[in-house]
Write an enzyme that holds these catalytic residues in place. Structure first.
Site, PDB file in Angstrom:
ATOM      1  N   GLY A  17       1.876 -11.813  -1.267  1.00  0.00           N
ATOM      2  CA  GLY A  17       1.523 -10.732  -1.809  1.00  0.00           C
ATOM      3  C   GLY A  17       2.091 -10.130  -3.265  1.00  0.00           C
ATOM      4  O   GLY A  17       1.326  -9.450  -3.813  1.00  0.00           O
ATOM      5  N   LYS A  61       5.626   2.917   1.638  1.00  0.00           N
ATOM      6  CA  LYS A  61       5.091   3.763   2.245  1.00  0.00           C
ATOM      7  C   LYS A  61       6.131   4.623   3.288  1.00  0.00           C
ATOM      8  O   LYS A  61       6.435   4.217   4.190  1.00  0.00           O
ATOM      9  CB  LYS A  61       4.342   3.219   3.589  1.00  0.00           C
ATOM     10  CG  LYS A  61       3.033   2.420   2.710  1.00  0.00           C
ATOM     11  CD  LYS A  61       2.009   2.017   4.082  1.00  0.00           C
ATOM     12  CE  LYS A  61       0.653   1.306   3.442  1.00  0.00           C
ATOM     13  NZ  LYS A  61       0.012   0.578   4.353  1.00  0.00           N
ATOM     14  N   ARG A  86      -7.305  -5.952 -10.158  1.00  0.00           N
ATOM     15  CA  ARG A  86      -6.447  -5.296 -10.817  1.00  0.00           C
ATOM     16  C   ARG A  86      -5.824  -3.921 -10.792  1.00  0.00           C
ATOM     17  O   ARG A  86      -4.820  -3.572 -11.066  1.00  0.00           O
ATOM     18  CB  ARG A  86      -6.661  -5.327 -12.504  1.00  0.00           C
ATOM     19  CG  ARG A  86      -7.967  -5.758 -12.855  1.00  0.00           C
ATOM     20  CD  ARG A  86      -8.388  -5.653 -14.428  1.00  0.00           C
ATOM     21  NE  ARG A  86      -8.528  -6.973 -14.851  1.00  0.00           N
ATOM     22  CZ  ARG A  86      -7.943  -7.295 -15.890  1.00  0.00           C
ATOM     23  NH1 ARG A  86      -7.259  -6.490 -16.596  1.00  0.00           N
ATOM     24  NH2 ARG A  86      -8.385  -8.435 -16.525  1.00  0.00           N
ATOM     25  N   PHE A 132      -4.261   1.935   4.415  1.00  0.00           N
ATOM     26  CA  PHE A 132      -4.254   0.746   4.247  1.00  0.00           C
ATOM     27  C   PHE A 132      -4.786   0.379   2.839  1.00  0.00           C
ATOM     28  O   PHE A 132      -5.805   1.099   2.516  1.00  0.00           O
ATOM     29  CB  PHE A 132      -5.035  -0.094   5.222  1.00  0.00           C
ATOM     30  CG  PHE A 132      -5.056  -1.389   5.131  1.00  0.00           C
ATOM     31  CD1 PHE A 132      -3.928  -2.289   5.476  1.00  0.00           C
ATOM     32  CD2 PHE A 132      -6.207  -2.301   4.464  1.00  0.00           C
ATOM     33  CE1 PHE A 132      -3.834  -3.778   5.348  1.00  0.00           C
ATOM     34  CE2 PHE A 132      -5.983  -3.568   4.290  1.00  0.00           C
ATOM     35  CZ  PHE A 132      -4.750  -4.371   4.795  1.00  0.00           C
ATOM     36  N   GLU A 168       8.971  -7.646  -3.951  1.00  0.00           N
ATOM     37  CA  GLU A 168       8.034  -7.470  -2.747  1.00  0.00           C
ATOM     38  C   GLU A 168       6.626  -6.825  -3.150  1.00  0.00           C
ATOM     39  O   GLU A 168       6.894  -5.837  -4.057  1.00  0.00           O
ATOM     40  CB  GLU A 168       8.705  -6.966  -1.788  1.00  0.00           C
ATOM     41  CG  GLU A 168       8.084  -6.728  -0.436  1.00  0.00           C
ATOM     42  CD  GLU A 168       7.458  -7.941   0.447  1.00  0.00           C
ATOM     43  OE1 GLU A 168       6.530  -8.608  -0.121  1.00  0.00           O
ATOM     44  OE2 GLU A 168       7.375  -8.130   1.605  1.00  0.00           O
ATOM     45  N   ASP A 169       5.581  -6.997  -2.440  1.00  0.00           N
ATOM     46  CA  ASP A 169       4.452  -6.024  -2.814  1.00  0.00           C
ATOM     47  C   ASP A 169       4.442  -4.797  -2.112  1.00  0.00           C
ATOM     48  O   ASP A 169       4.418  -3.748  -2.693  1.00  0.00           O
ATOM     49  CB  ASP A 169       3.237  -6.810  -2.531  1.00  0.00           C
ATOM     50  CG  ASP A 169       3.132  -7.230  -0.865  1.00  0.00           C
ATOM     51  OD1 ASP A 169       3.933  -7.253  -0.285  1.00  0.00           O
ATOM     52  OD2 ASP A 169       1.916  -7.760  -0.564  1.00  0.00           O
ATOM     53  N   ASP A 205       6.397  -1.429   4.292  1.00  0.00           N
ATOM     54  CA  ASP A 205       5.750  -0.540   5.149  1.00  0.00           C
ATOM     55  C   ASP A 205       6.794  -0.067   6.369  1.00  0.00           C
ATOM     56  O   ASP A 205       7.449   0.809   6.169  1.00  0.00           O
ATOM     57  CB  ASP A 205       4.589  -1.519   5.670  1.00  0.00           C
ATOM     58  CG  ASP A 205       3.464  -0.753   6.624  1.00  0.00           C
ATOM     59  OD1 ASP A 205       3.055   0.355   5.996  1.00  0.00           O
ATOM     60  OD2 ASP A 205       3.445  -1.140   7.718  1.00  0.00           O
ATOM     61  N   ASP A 250      -3.812  -7.965   0.339  1.00  0.00           N
ATOM     62  CA  ASP A 250      -4.973  -8.395   0.928  1.00  0.00           C
ATOM     63  C   ASP A 250      -5.524  -7.530   2.095  1.00  0.00           C
ATOM     64  O   ASP A 250      -4.738  -7.127   2.843  1.00  0.00           O
ATOM     65  CB  ASP A 250      -4.757 -10.028   1.212  1.00  0.00           C
ATOM     66  CG  ASP A 250      -3.830 -10.049   2.552  1.00  0.00           C
ATOM     67  OD1 ASP A 250      -2.600  -9.549   2.221  1.00  0.00           O
ATOM     68  OD2 ASP A 250      -4.363 -10.547   3.418  1.00  0.00           O
TER      69      ASP A 250
END
Ligand code: IMP
Length: 179
Positions: free
Chosen positions: A48, A134, A171, A155, A102-103, A106, A162
């Site tokens: 990610g 989040k 983008r 989400f 990190e993306d 959560d 993804d």
């Protein structure tokens, strides 16, 4: 593209590219300022974080190294039922300043597990740089030093994130629509 369709779901743009790029550059500048002289090792969490890491690194001007890890999940006996093993870190991190890129954070369980694994190798410090957090879903105490953006619990896909493997290429960031 204001909306996209992936499998059974529709997503609408929620964070446009320009906003992402502005906040990524801000985070990079904070890292340049804070970690000057520490020659950090950036550890990017695949899959990610690939896009965030690439854009972030274009703004990093202090001497640094970069490496990539993957977290492999197994059905296990931990309280979450999932055990994640870190694979791919070949560098010796003893005494190093490590910045995990990190993306999204959560629940924070993935990050907690990664940090526990890295700490066994006795780094000088471990900092987290997450594109997204989040805050409403965090289940464990985590000191996330660098955050590009806080978002609601919905989400999302795009910019590396993804839905079932799809949607990483966009983008902009898109939020799932209630149907
Ligand atoms: P955590 O362990 O609950 O913090 O989960 C972190 C991981 O879950 C991230 O690295 C993502 O791969 C995935 N994830 C969490 N929220 C989303 C989302 O909204 N879209 C896509 N992937 C997500």
């Amino acid at each position: 593209m204001d909306t996209i369709r992936i499998k059974d779901k529709t997503f609408a743009v929620s964070i446009p590219e320009a906003d992402i790029q502005r906040e990524v550059a801000r985070v990079a500048n904070e890292i340049n300022r804070d970690l000057d002289g520490q020659n950090p090792l950036f550890v990017s969490v695949l899959n990610g974080a690939f896009m965030f890491t690439a854009d972030l690194m274009k703004h990093i001007t202090i001497p640094c190294e970069i490496s990539f890890v993957k977290l492999v999940s197994y059905a296990g006996t931990s309280s979450t039922g999932i055990v994640k093993e870190v694979i791919g870190l070949n560098e010796d991190i003893e005494g190093r300043t490590v910045v995990i890129t990190e993306d999204i954070v959560d629940t924070g369980l993935t990050m907690q597990r990664l940090i526990a694994d890295l700490e066994k190798h006795r780094p000088r410090a471990i900092h987290i740089a997450s594109l997204l957090v989040k805050p409403g879903k965090l289940e464990v105490p985590l000191d996330i030093r660098y955050v590009a953006m806080n978002i609601p619990n919905d989400f999302i896909v795009g910019y590396g994130l993804d839905y079932d493997g799809w949607g990483r290429n966009y983008r902009d960031i898109y939020t799932v629509c209630n149907e």
